[in-house]
Motif scaffolding. Structure first.
Motif, PDB file in Angstrom:
ATOM      1  N   GLU A  87       0.826  -1.208   0.000  1.00  0.00           N
ATOM      2  CA  GLU A  87       0.000   0.000   0.000  1.00  0.00           C
ATOM      3  C   GLU A  87       0.862   1.261   0.000  1.00  0.00           C
ATOM      4  OE1 GLU A  87      -0.315  -2.553   1.948  1.00  0.00           O
ATOM      5  OE2 GLU A  87      -2.401  -3.252   1.998  1.00  0.00           O
ATOM      6  N   LYS A 110       0.988   4.047  -3.015  1.00  0.00           N
ATOM      7  CA  LYS A 110       0.653   5.441  -2.721  1.00  0.00           C
ATOM      8  C   LYS A 110       1.672   6.391  -3.327  1.00  0.00           C
ATOM      9  CE  LYS A 110      -0.488   8.522   1.154  1.00  0.00           C
ATOM     10  NZ  LYS A 110      -0.614   8.623   2.639  1.00  0.00           N
ATOM     11  N   ARG A 160      -3.116  -0.887  -5.774  1.00  0.00           N
ATOM     12  CA  ARG A 160      -2.201  -1.994  -5.511  1.00  0.00           C
ATOM     13  C   ARG A 160      -2.076  -2.897  -6.735  1.00  0.00           C
ATOM     14  NH1 ARG A 160      -3.105  -5.046  -0.024  1.00  0.00           N
ATOM     15  NH2 ARG A 160      -4.936  -5.784  -1.160  1.00  0.00           N
TER      16      ARG A 160
END
Length: 306
Positions: free
Chosen positions: A211, A215, A221
């Protein structure tokens, strides 16, 4: 003579591990007639491939194209490209040196996106003829032969000689002025991958999650995993694992820290898991690696003193 079986999986990916003990590089002498099928079957691999034909004439099938390579000439086949090889005629046996190089091993991780990734992902570069009549071609063919000899003899510092020769081959290719085609979507993907790799290199000692990586790249993902597979031929978390192992080898060589200390320094939270993953990647335990490196340095120092 025992025939050679060419090992590929259901996706036609070659399963041979192309590396020496310390380098993601391998160089083989391939005689086509020695294979079970009488030819090299259709397959692909992640590695870049440089071929130097040393006997006869070899017919390569690459992405539905046929390329005949005569003795003394060669061929570059890009990463992930489907190809096969056979004798051009029944009258002469084809033989060639085959240098396979993991793209990530050509340059440091920081330089990969600038000097390797654009060529690996170019849509118009599935292969490139290497002709001895050109100065670049002559240099490449000579370096392929030199790499083969270095790996066979394994004299002191041979790894450095091999790495230098391979880098010279690649430098010659990218300086050749080959026009590369890329689409805009791919360029955006490259920038995002670069951002994620830089972040991993800066934070690999910390606990990292998929994750977190996604980001940084402003991706989901699933899209992050897809991009890593497409560009780096691995998953994000496997890349983190491999990078940690590579960093640990530096500490094993140049520090006196214990294996447990090194495991935690590079981001592992379990010594046993670190040892397990190190053995899987390096084909030896961390302690065995350290002892071999120390012995190698001692032998080199004795040779220098003598």
């Amino acid at each position: 003579m025992r025939k050679i079986k060419f090992d590929i999986n259901q996706q036609l990916k070659e399963m041979t591990e192309h590396r020496t003990d310390d380098l993601s590089i391998a160089c083989y002498k391939t005689t086509i007639s020695e294979h079970v099928q009488g030819y090299i079957p259709l397959h692909w691999h992640d590695e870049l491939q440089f071929v130097a034909v040393v006997q006869g004439k070899v017919l390569f099938h690459i992405n539905e194209q046929q390329v005949a390579v005569s003795q003394g000439n060669g061929l570059f086949i890009n990463s992930g490209i489907m190809h096969m090889a056979e004798n051009f005629s029944m009258e002469e046996q084809g033989m060639y040196l085959c240098l396979n190089v993991a793209p990530q091993s050509l340059v440091s991780a920081e330089l990969y996106m600038k000097y390797v990734h654009p060529y690996v992902t170019a849509t118009n570069l599935p292969f490139l003829m290497i002709e001895k009549s050109s100065s670049w071609g002559e240099q490449v063919l000579g370096n392929i032969t030199a790499v083969r000899q270095e790996i066979e003899e394994q004299a002191p510092y041979y790894e450095l000689n091999v790495a230098a020769a391979v880098l010279e081959i690649w430098k010659g290719l990218i300086k050749n002025g080959y026009f590369l085609e890329h689409n805009e979507t791919e360029m955006i993907r490259s920038r995002r991958i670069k951002q994620m790799l830089m972040w991993i290199h800066q934070n690999y000692t910390e606990p990292l999650r998929l994750e977190d990586i996604a980001k940084v790249g402003q991706l989901s993902r699933a899209e992050t995993c897809r991009n890593f597979k497409l560009i780096l031929r691995t998953t994000p978390m496997q890349y983190v694992l491999d990078y940690r192992i590579r960093k640990s080898t530096e500490l094993l060589r140049f520090s006196q820290h214990s294996v447990t200390e090194i495991a935690y320094e590079v981001g592992f939270n379990s010594t046993s898991y670190f040892i397990e993953q190190f053995r899987k990647m390096m084909k030896r335990t961390p302690l065995q690696y350290r002892r071999e490196e120390q012995k190698g340095r001692q032998d080199e120092e004795k040779e220098i003193r003598s």
